[in-house]
Design an enzyme around this catalytic site. Sequence first.
Site, mmCIF file in Angstrom:
data_model
loop_
_atom_site.group_PDB
_atom_site.id
_atom_site.type_symbol
_atom_site.label_atom_id
_atom_site.label_comp_id
_atom_site.label_asym_id
_atom_site.label_seq_id
_atom_site.Cartn_x
_atom_site.Cartn_y
_atom_site.Cartn_z
ATOM 1 N N TYR A 11 -9.931 4.682 6.163
ATOM 2 C CA TYR A 11 -10.639 5.221 7.403
ATOM 3 C C TYR A 11 -11.657 6.262 7.570
ATOM 4 O O TYR A 11 -11.508 7.099 6.713
ATOM 5 C CB TYR A 11 -9.223 5.889 8.149
ATOM 6 C CG TYR A 11 -8.308 4.946 8.738
ATOM 7 C CD1 TYR A 11 -8.227 4.373 10.056
ATOM 8 C CD2 TYR A 11 -7.282 4.554 7.964
ATOM 9 C CE1 TYR A 11 -7.329 3.652 10.433
ATOM 10 C CE2 TYR A 11 -6.163 3.884 8.274
ATOM 11 C CZ TYR A 11 -6.046 3.399 9.406
ATOM 12 O OH TYR A 11 -5.069 2.660 9.909
ATOM 13 N N HIS A 14 0.804 -1.290 -0.180
ATOM 14 C CA HIS A 14 0.010 -0.057 0.041
ATOM 15 C C HIS A 14 0.852 1.311 -0.037
ATOM 16 O O HIS A 14 1.520 1.386 0.876
ATOM 17 C CB HIS A 14 -0.878 0.047 1.265
ATOM 18 C CG HIS A 14 -1.971 -0.868 1.394
ATOM 19 N ND1 HIS A 14 -2.639 -1.296 2.292
ATOM 20 C CD2 HIS A 14 -2.416 -1.623 0.281
ATOM 21 C CE1 HIS A 14 -3.760 -2.071 2.001
ATOM 22 N NE2 HIS A 14 -3.414 -2.421 0.695
ATOM 23 N N PRO A 69 -6.372 -0.767 17.651
ATOM 24 C CA PRO A 69 -6.019 -1.112 16.307
ATOM 25 C C PRO A 69 -6.207 -0.162 15.333
ATOM 26 O O PRO A 69 -5.813 -0.297 14.351
ATOM 27 C CB PRO A 69 -7.119 -2.468 15.945
ATOM 28 C CG PRO A 69 -8.162 -2.025 16.821
ATOM 29 C CD PRO A 69 -7.657 -1.491 18.140
ATOM 30 N N TYR A 118 2.551 6.125 10.483
ATOM 31 C CA TYR A 118 1.896 5.285 9.950
ATOM 32 C C TYR A 118 2.636 4.039 9.312
ATOM 33 O O TYR A 118 2.473 2.795 9.701
ATOM 34 C CB TYR A 118 1.016 5.673 8.749
ATOM 35 C CG TYR A 118 -0.159 4.418 8.277
ATOM 36 C CD1 TYR A 118 -1.212 4.125 9.081
ATOM 37 C CD2 TYR A 118 0.082 4.045 6.964
ATOM 38 C CE1 TYR A 118 -2.108 3.271 8.649
ATOM 39 C CE2 TYR A 118 -0.900 2.912 6.682
ATOM 40 C CZ TYR A 118 -2.004 2.540 7.525
ATOM 41 O OH TYR A 118 -2.778 1.613 7.082
ATOM 42 N N LYS A 136 -0.694 -0.849 14.909
ATOM 43 C CA LYS A 136 0.608 -0.950 15.541
ATOM 44 C C LYS A 136 0.950 -2.249 16.257
ATOM 45 O O LYS A 136 2.139 -2.244 16.845
ATOM 46 C CB LYS A 136 0.837 0.189 16.395
ATOM 47 C CG LYS A 136 1.089 1.680 15.493
ATOM 48 C CD LYS A 136 1.998 1.559 14.521
ATOM 49 C CE LYS A 136 2.094 2.737 13.546
ATOM 50 N NZ LYS A 136 2.834 2.550 12.547
#
Length: 404
Positions: A202, A72, A294, A386, A298
């Site tokens: 998200y 990604h 979550p 991220y 991580k």
Amino acid sequence: MRTQVAIIGAGPSGLLLGQLLHKAGIDNIIIERQSGDYVLGRIRAGILEQITVDLLAEAGVGERVKTDGTVHHSIELVFSGKRHAIDVHGLTGGKVVTAYGQTEVTRDLMDARSAAGLPTVYSAANVTVNDFDTDHPVVRYEKDGQTHEVTCDFIAGCDGFHGVCRASVPEGAITEYEKVYPFGWLGVLADVPPVSTHAIVYANSERGFGLCSMRSLTRSRYYVQCPIDDKVEAWSDDRFWDELRRRLDPDMAERMVTGPSIEKSIAPLRSFVAEPMRFGRLFLAGDAAHIVPPTGAKGLNLAASDVKYLSSAFIDHYIEKSSAGIDNYSQQALARVWRAERFSWWLTSLMHQFPDTAGFGQKVQEAELDYLVNSEALSRSLAENYVGLPLDFDVGLPLDFGRR
């Protein structure tokens, strides 16, 4: 039995530690209270930082993640009914994350350990860790009606939040920090193509948080925020898909492919850290020492970085005859843990509906999200966290520690 390192827990952190130690010529045994099938059947995270992918390769189990994982280059944020992409790859100088299920990571590590003929005890009952405040720690467990004893140099507690290792630390020797969030995630695993193959999505909405993730190009993992006291039985597949669509932008909701769930569960969200992570010759790693919500993906990655620090510490001890890694392990690991805790807390706070979010709170979240997607500096900060912060950022330790 005698070994150098006794590892408690055969999840990804314990298996990865065992594999890295084996590669360095350090004897180890893994003791797990559950069966191998149970461990392999647990549904967990599936987004790997580059550091984690590199560690799997270092351990000799990086082939499948390279061929079967999906890279990604971005993440997508949905708010106010619109979707916005964050170019993670461009903002971090080429770093990426890889979608590859924790079940597959576990399978790869299990297969490698089995192929190498390394000792692993599954279904071990009444495991105890003893004398770790001396130079001669002992692990005892029961198997097939008999009591077994393992003497060792060190014990690695990789046995999760509810494991025996942290619970065995004397009262007063450990400080615990915890934040419990007032909601949970209802997660569904389904054999349907992901709605986005190039990014995790998200979603912030007045109805609550939603997340679209993937395990492969044919298997998807989706979540919706739900009340903490909800019951899985109250959520039919149709209700779940309808609710998730309502939290996405119209285009994504329209092209989402739905299907019967193959796993459905509700997980509470919490932040938790235990300090320190070393007690004499007992070391905690992964969920035994810390839990993150979550939202930031991580949990597995923090476990992997703990294992990197800990394996380097044991290699320093046995190969380099140095105690620096062991002495610095807790400080080094906790520095990265707390940065990940901060990021996961921030992203959770930004994306979810809290009891006081309605009205003013919702508008403030949307304003911050708008600022985030339109500010290169803030977008870069999100992207850097991220993809994973470096292992060797300065916490006042020798510059070469953690790079081994």
